[in-house]
Structures are given as C-alpha cells and as structure tokens.
Design an enzyme around this catalytic site. Sequence first.
Site, PDB file in Angstrom:
ATOM      1  NE  ARG A  38       6.140  -7.608   5.762  1.00 34.42           N
ATOM      2  CZ  ARG A  38       4.964  -7.374   6.332  1.00 34.42           C
ATOM      3  NH1 ARG A  38       4.715  -7.890   7.509  1.00 34.42           N
ATOM      4  NH2 ARG A  38       4.072  -6.626   5.735  1.00 34.42           N
TER       5      ARG A  38
ATOM      6  CD  GLU B 238      -1.355 -11.164  11.283  1.00 36.16           C
ATOM      7  OE1 GLU B 238      -0.575 -10.913  12.204  1.00 36.16           O
ATOM      8  OE2 GLU B 238      -1.477 -10.453  10.264  1.00 36.16           O
TER       9      GLU B 238
ATOM     10  CD  GLU C 156       9.145 -11.901   9.193  1.00 40.32           C
ATOM     11  OE1 GLU C 156       9.406 -11.746  10.388  1.00 40.32           O
ATOM     12  OE2 GLU C 156       8.106 -11.477   8.661  1.00 40.32           O
TER      13      GLU C 156
ATOM     14  CB  CYS D  75      -1.028  -0.005   1.123  1.00 43.05           C
ATOM     15  SG  CYS D  75      -0.340  -0.154   2.768  1.00 43.05           S
TER      16      CYS D  75
ATOM     17  CD  GLU E  45      -1.351  -3.793   1.471  1.00 44.27           C
ATOM     18  OE1 GLU E  45      -0.178  -3.774   1.119  1.00 44.27           O
ATOM     19  OE2 GLU E  45      -1.738  -3.434   2.600  1.00 44.27           O
TER      20      GLU E  45
ATOM     21  NE  ARG F 146       6.939 -15.375  11.980  1.00 47.86           N
ATOM     22  CZ  ARG F 146       6.182 -14.286  12.035  1.00 47.86           C
ATOM     23  NH1 ARG F 146       6.572 -13.176  11.485  1.00 47.86           N
ATOM     24  NH2 ARG F 146       5.035 -14.324  12.662  1.00 47.86           N
TER      25      ARG F 146
ATOM     26  CG  ASP G 178      -3.866  -9.781  13.545  1.00 51.45           C
ATOM     27  OD1 ASP G 178      -3.833  -8.940  12.609  1.00 51.45           O
ATOM     28  OD2 ASP G 178      -2.945  -9.930  14.361  1.00 51.45           O
TER      29      ASP G 178
HETATM   30  P1  ATP Z   1       3.294 -11.237  11.920  1.00 53.57           P
HETATM   31  O1  ATP Z   1       2.828 -10.640  13.214  1.00 53.57           O
HETATM   32  O2  ATP Z   1       2.902 -12.666  11.737  1.00 53.57           O
HETATM   33  O3  ATP Z   1       4.737 -10.958  11.640  1.00 53.57           O
HETATM   34  P2  ATP Z   1       2.561  -8.868  10.569  1.00 53.57           P
HETATM   35  O4  ATP Z   1       1.765  -8.196  11.617  1.00 53.57           O
HETATM   36  O5  ATP Z   1       3.968  -8.475  10.363  1.00 53.57           O
HETATM   37  O6  ATP Z   1       2.477 -10.457  10.782  1.00 53.57           O
HETATM   38  P3  ATP Z   1       1.266  -7.500   8.476  1.00 53.57           P
HETATM   39  O7  ATP Z   1       2.348  -6.527   8.297  1.00 53.57           O
HETATM   40  O8  ATP Z   1       0.013  -7.059   9.101  1.00 53.57           O
HETATM   41  O9  ATP Z   1       1.772  -8.803   9.216  1.00 53.57           O
HETATM   42  O10 ATP Z   1       1.006  -8.194   7.056  1.00 53.57           O
HETATM   43  C1  ATP Z   1      -0.252  -8.709   6.679  1.00 53.57           C
HETATM   44  C2  ATP Z   1      -0.195 -10.130   6.241  1.00 53.57           C
HETATM   45  O11 ATP Z   1       0.975 -10.436   5.492  1.00 53.57           O
HETATM   46  C3  ATP Z   1      -0.176 -11.138   7.367  1.00 53.57           C
HETATM   47  O12 ATP Z   1      -1.454 -11.337   7.873  1.00 53.57           O
HETATM   48  C4  ATP Z   1       0.331 -12.362   6.662  1.00 53.57           C
HETATM   49  O13 ATP Z   1      -0.696 -12.959   5.925  1.00 53.57           O
HETATM   50  C5  ATP Z   1       1.331 -11.797   5.694  1.00 53.57           C
HETATM   51  N1  ATP Z   1       2.708 -11.881   6.210  1.00 53.57           N
HETATM   52  C6  ATP Z   1       3.351 -11.016   6.993  1.00 53.57           C
HETATM   53  N2  ATP Z   1       4.618 -11.400   7.231  1.00 53.57           N
HETATM   54  C7  ATP Z   1       4.782 -12.570   6.553  1.00 53.57           C
HETATM   55  C8  ATP Z   1       5.868 -13.480   6.394  1.00 53.57           C
HETATM   56  N3  ATP Z   1       7.037 -13.245   6.959  1.00 53.57           N
HETATM   57  N4  ATP Z   1       5.687 -14.581   5.638  1.00 53.57           N
HETATM   58  C9  ATP Z   1       4.502 -14.817   5.041  1.00 53.57           C
HETATM   59  N5  ATP Z   1       3.441 -14.006   5.155  1.00 53.57           N
HETATM   60  C10 ATP Z   1       3.559 -12.886   5.904  1.00 53.57           C
HETATM   61 ZN    ZN Z   2      -1.374  -1.902   3.760  1.00 63.78          ZN
HETATM   62 MG    MG Z   3       5.844  -9.334  11.025  1.00 60.54          MG
END
Ligand code: ATP
Ligand code: ZN
Ligand code: MG
Length: 496
Positions: A328, A427, A330, A298, A347, A339, A409
């Site tokens: 990301r 999530e 991670e 976004c 999005e 993850r 969530d």
């Molecule tokens: P988390 O708390 O699990 O790290 P987030 O709060 O960082 O998630 P958001 O930034 O809200 O996640 O991203 C929205 C969506 O993107 C999440 O609900 C998930 O479906 C996806 N997502 C986020 N991080 C990852 C990742 N490292 N691998 C796969 N999918 C992801």
């Molecule tokens: Zn967004």
């Molecule tokens: Mg995260």
Amino acid sequence: MLCEGEIIFNLTKKINKKIISELKRVIQEYNKKKGEKTKNNFDNSKIIIKIKSENQTITDYALSLNKKLKEFLGRNYKIGVKSFKIKNYKVSINLDKKALKIPKIPFINKIEIKEKKAVIFYKEISEDFVKNNNVERTIKLVNEKVKKQYYEGKSEHHEIIYSSPKRNPVWNKNPTEEMIKQNWIIQGPTKGKWIYRPQATAILRAMENIVLNEILKPLGFVEIINSNIISGEKIWNKTGHLAGMPMELYYVAEPISRDPKIWEEFIDELKITKKIPYEKFKKLVKINPLQGLTYAQCPIFYWSLRGKVIKDSTLPLKVFERKTNSFRYESGGRHGIERVDEFHRIEIVYIGTKKQLIELREKLMEKYKKIFNEILEIEWRTAWVMPFYLQQAGEIKEDFKDKIYGTMDYEAWLPYRGSREKSEWLEFQNISIVGNKYVDAFNIKGQKEKLISGCSGVGLERWVAVFLAQKGLDPKKWPKGFKKYLPKIPKGFEFL
Ligand code: ATP
Ligand code: ZN
Ligand code: MG
C-alpha cells in the site's frame, strides 16, 4: 427527473418526401405509446428530434427509438441508421441531500445546483456513451459526491463494543526505534519497506504460529496460496478498489517485449553511463492492461471462484492466505513498522450463508479474545466502524446499524503515544462480513441459499508493534503464554 435534448440520427441514405411523411407517422405513433411530444426535423440523411420529458431519460428514449427506426427504415426502404448522438442534453436530478459545494464531474460541460436539485448539461454525447449507461452512472456519481460532502473531514463511525482489562505496560518506548538500535530490523531500500533480522523475524513468526494454532487449525480453515500480481481489469475494477483507492495501489509494468534487440539501446546506454535511462525505459514498459501488487489477499481469491456454484458440503468455505505480502502506498502516513508500504498479513476469508457466517464470526471473536487476553496479555478493544468496503466503493450507506454486515476493528494502546485515555490507539486487525458485495461481483453462488462473505485481516507487523509497545523487547518480561511460542530470541549478526 426532467430531461431535454436533441437526438440526431444519421442515416445511410438520403430520405425523400414520401419517406419523411411516413417517418412522421411512425414517430408520432411511437410518441403516443411513450407519452411524449417531440419536434421533428428531417434533413437529407438526418432525423433531428427535439424532446423534453418528465417520464424518462432521453437516453432511454433515444435507444428505443433507434431500434424502432432501424426496423422501419430497414424493412421498408433498405435504409440503415448509422449512429445517433444527443446534443444540448440537459438532465435535472433530484438530490438526496443539499449540496454543500458544486462537485467536479467529468464529461459534462456544465453543472448547476440549487437546493436539492442539480442540472447537468452535455453539449454532445455519442451513441457509445449512451449505450454504456454513462449518463446514468454520472447521475449516480453526482448524488454520491454530494452525499460524501457530509462525511468529509468527519471521523469515521466508531463505536466501542468491548474493552479488555487494563494492563500496566513495562515501558513506554517506541519498539521500532528500539529494534533499529538493536539491529533487529533495517529500513529497506525503498519507502516503507523493512528487512527483518532473525530476532524480529522470530517474533513475527511466533505471532503467525499463534494464529495458526489457536484459530485456524481448531476452526478448520485451510491454507491457499495466491498470485502476487493483481489484474486491474479483472479484479480491482470489479471489487471497487480501483475506483476507491487508486492512490494507494502499487502498480506493476510489464516489458513491451522480451526481444533483446528492442532493449539493446537501453542496455548499452546503461553500461556506458551506469545511470538508468528513464526516458528510454518509459517506452519499453507498458501500463495497459493495468496490473498491480496485492493490496488485500481476498479479491483474487474471489476472482478464482468466479461463476462457481459452491456445494453445500463445502460451506462455510474457510480459507487463509499468508504467502503474499500486501502493498500500500501510504505516503505521509508511513511510520514505524506499524504503517508500512509492504506488510505481512494473514487474511482469513469465509463464504457461506448469513447464519453460518454470523456463527463463524462469533467463534473467531472468541478465539481472538483468548489470544489477546491470555497469551499476549495486551490492553485492547474492539470498535464497530464504517465498513471499509463502503468507503472503498465510494458509496456510503447508513444501514449497517444492525451490526450484521460491517467491520469490527481491533485496536490497542501504544503507551509511547501517550496515555490510554488521550492517545490514538492502533488498529491492529479487523473482522468483516461484507454481505453479497464480492460474491455478486464474481457471480459466486450457493446450491440453494444465497451466499455472503467476509474476511479478517491479521496484520502481523501491527501485532508485533502492539505487543512490543506494551511488553518491551526483553523476553524476561513477556507473558508466559507468549513465551511458549517464542522461548528464546535467536542470536543476530554481529558486526565490527
Ligand atoms: P488503517 O485504517 O490503519 O489504514 P485499513 O483500514 O487500511 O487500516 P484494512 O484494509 O482493513 O486496514 O486492512 C486490515 C489490516 O491490515 C489492518 O487491520 C492492519 O492490521 C493491516 N494493515 C493495513 N494497512 C497497513 C499498513 N500500512 N502497514 C501495516 N499493516 C497494515
Ligand atoms: Zn479481505
Ligand atoms: Mg489504510
């Protein structure tokens, strides 16, 4: 707020006794207006003002006196004020909460904290530092870091809003491990990346088609395509990502030049040794201006609407993006396909009036519910959580209790992690209304009414992980609704 310090104005010329006596009068008059008392010294081409104030910050005082002096000296004596600085600057700050420990703050030389009072001390700060409002932002940061001490270590706010019917899982294996065994997925060459073989790709695409057919088409969302590379200065510094999660971003470096001559030594050394000469390489790429790979889709879309007034006929503006991957870093948290450092996400972004977005969110929630209960038939729940954007910006606000602005969530049970009661659920997506944060950051306006915005991130890997963790890899055991979207798993590659 109590402040004290010494302001030193540097003049372009020496000043004589006559000028000094007039300056004394000007400063005294000025102080009267401002309700201040100062001790003034004059030294060749310097004016030194010692001040202690309860009414205003010394920075404000210095800025406006600077203007006054420039006017007076320029008009009457053709003397300019080159610059000013503030020495031995002490500011007392009232904190919202008692500090649990002394926070680390850059640029200041000392900080003292007693109960709900902090005193910060600068040996010397420049005019630029003052003009850029850095002192005011430092004061904000002290308060913010103290408040954050109360949240650290505590789990985020989490309030369950809906729980689906219970489901009996067909197995309790970890789908990532099973897919690796069956050659459906292969770990990529760098951390947290995966290569999807036809079987896993088909499942990912089926999820995508479900979102397209069941949600995006019926609700009138239109597709856009973003660029993959995000500007730190134009985007992440405005959205708060750079201050909020610089440790999670993937950065991109451009070559300093595309002139082959500049790269010649690097190329030759590489050809001879077959090893990458990193020392040379470091000098051939640049990190300024900062750029990186998409973290969420976004922000760059908001940037693309900067300064626009959106016509009522376009509202609520409804788009989705599925072309760019999210990256990301991670690190330790990485596991399975759920993850990862590079993931595929749809999005969904919406901009509109408060009323429009509340309505739209309801519709989205209804559609999601239908998918999870009637097509995927999984066990899931929704929870109201501390909005991610507040954490990203490092500002923690407590006023999202009315459940209008904030994040919901969607979480699902992963049977391989343990019982539904005790294990940690995953999530797998979320829905947010973020208020005016992003529309304001990019000055996006409506014709009459104020606009707000929000988004919903559908993590396709997470949908797959959740579905397979509950339903297994055998299509015979999959629910009918899903089989409509994926009647058959494609044949993979066979190896000797
Ligand atoms: P988390 O708390 O699990 O790290 P987030 O709060 O960082 O998630 P958001 O930034 O809200 O996640 O991203 C929205 C969506 O993107 C999440 O609900 C998930 O479906 C996806 N997502 C986020 N991080 C990852 C990742 N490292 N691998 C796969 N999918 C992801
Ligand atoms: Zn967004
Ligand atoms: Mg995260």
